[in-house]
Design an enzyme around this catalytic site. Sequence first.
Site, mmCIF file in Angstrom:
data_model
loop_
_atom_site.group_PDB
_atom_site.id
_atom_site.type_symbol
_atom_site.label_atom_id
_atom_site.label_comp_id
_atom_site.label_asym_id
_atom_site.label_seq_id
_atom_site.Cartn_x
_atom_site.Cartn_y
_atom_site.Cartn_z
ATOM 1 N N HIS A 111 0.866 -1.179 0.000
ATOM 2 C CA HIS A 111 0.000 0.000 0.000
ATOM 3 C C HIS A 111 0.904 1.231 0.000
ATOM 4 C CE1 HIS A 111 -2.891 3.034 1.244
ATOM 5 N NE2 HIS A 111 -3.869 2.153 1.253
ATOM 6 N N HIS A 124 0.671 2.598 11.957
ATOM 7 C CA HIS A 124 1.449 3.794 11.642
ATOM 8 C C HIS A 124 1.641 4.670 12.869
ATOM 9 C CE1 HIS A 124 1.743 7.638 8.929
ATOM 10 N NE2 HIS A 124 2.926 7.106 9.134
ATOM 11 N N GLU A 177 -3.031 13.791 12.155
ATOM 12 C CA GLU A 177 -4.023 13.325 11.200
ATOM 13 C C GLU A 177 -5.428 13.469 11.799
ATOM 14 O OE1 GLU A 177 -3.213 9.381 9.857
ATOM 15 O OE2 GLU A 177 -1.055 9.714 9.654
ATOM 16 N N HIS A 210 -5.488 11.559 15.291
ATOM 17 C CA HIS A 210 -4.282 10.860 15.711
ATOM 18 C C HIS A 210 -3.147 11.874 15.630
ATOM 19 C CE1 HIS A 210 -6.673 7.317 13.949
ATOM 20 N NE2 HIS A 210 -6.857 7.359 15.264
ATOM 21 N N HIS A 258 -1.705 4.346 15.356
ATOM 22 C CA HIS A 258 -3.051 4.122 14.845
ATOM 23 C C HIS A 258 -2.979 3.135 13.692
ATOM 24 C CE1 HIS A 258 -1.267 7.497 12.623
ATOM 25 N NE2 HIS A 258 -1.943 7.049 11.569
#
Length: 463
Positions: A305, A348, A354, A381, A387
Amino acid sequence: MPVTNFEFPEKYRYQNGFNSYLESEAVPGALPIGHNSPQKPPLGLYAEKLSGTAFTAPRHENKQSWLYRILPSCSHPPFTPLQPPSPDQFEQRPAKLHYIPNQLRWDPFDHNPATDFVSGLRLVAGVGDPTLKQGLGMYIYAAGRSMPATSAFYSADGDLLIVAQDGVLDIRTELGYLLVRPMEICVVPRGIRYQVSLPAGPARGYALELYQGHFTLPELGPIGSNGLANARDFQSPIASFTPDHGTTASDGPTIYTITAKFNNTLFTTSQPHTPFDVVAWHGTYHPYKYDLGRFNTIGSISYDHPDPSIFTVLTAPSDHPGTAVADFVIFPPRWLVAESTFRPPWYHRNTMSEFMGLIAGDYDAKKAGAGGFVPGGASLHNVMSGHGPDAASYEGARNAELKPAKVGVGSCAFMFESCLMVGVTEWGLQACEKVQTGYSQHSWGGVKVHWTGGEGRGHLLDE
């Protein structure tokens, strides 16, 4: 077809192009030819320059427009603080913000039948100082009624990026109209006066106010000359005006209330002539909107990804190349075809903050339902707060058959990402009563241990 099928039909015509030099006139001959400020502008208009950057900003960054209007915008009595004041609506002093490392998630924010767009804006999180033109604010708006027809609002603090989630916004700006529906965004630059009406009932959504710089399109690098948000798909208004005035700036037939946001405080004044009297304009400083359905999503066609930066619609660069004060990122419907890959976003920890919202549908890395990530809600986050997929989403993706799959049909999540550590307001943390206190446990408390490697080898020299 890469265009959203909107339930509410379009009402207006637009000009196309991002960061383009545009011109528009509502009456033929209103724009002067060959110069900007003639001794007597056409049709008895006043020439007024609107500067969104310093005069000497580099050409590729310079933002300015010339407006040709019936009366200049300075024709009003002094502003006074709004009464009664709303001290917590935009409160962003560092001492009033909560800087915490916890992951946060909110249930859908309530609609409010008593508020219009301005009174329904609530600061959830932010950082910086608009007086220094540094930082940003992250908002929820909930409007139950249109702004009065004799009112206008502007912010001297920054450019406002509006993400419509529920309900339609009919936005009249000094430079013309924008219709903004769910799956559309718009940006109203600093200083431009506007009025928000609700043609389809109550509205709710998200907003980000950018105190420094302006949004631009991200660089494409090896992607090439097209992709992500294409410049031609951004739409700016056509000039439109109302001739509601007297013989001077002081004797008009109708009183208009102008509300200004200045250093996160609201001020008001009244004037006997409309602020929407711009008959023509030209320049690079103007509002615009964009249909998120037109975003050209790019992803992996082999393995892994990619970083979510590949989904950036707009970016506001900092003074450090590649690092943004704010990125606006979306997660729209897209095909996943990566082989031997965990396909949702990975776990992450990020040097960026975020803030995520959900416009519609389900987000593929979080399960919906009670206590989940649902439209009209949000999550934050902060810097270096871990997260990632919740336990159920992880197990589903870990065991999924890896055949081509289209995810996010009928869905769109978004992210405000910033290099800055943001603080949460008292309203966002407590008064809104929407924080999911069990978010961490609900999401990751049930993450399974899949370790099969035994005790491993020792790290000491004699082992």
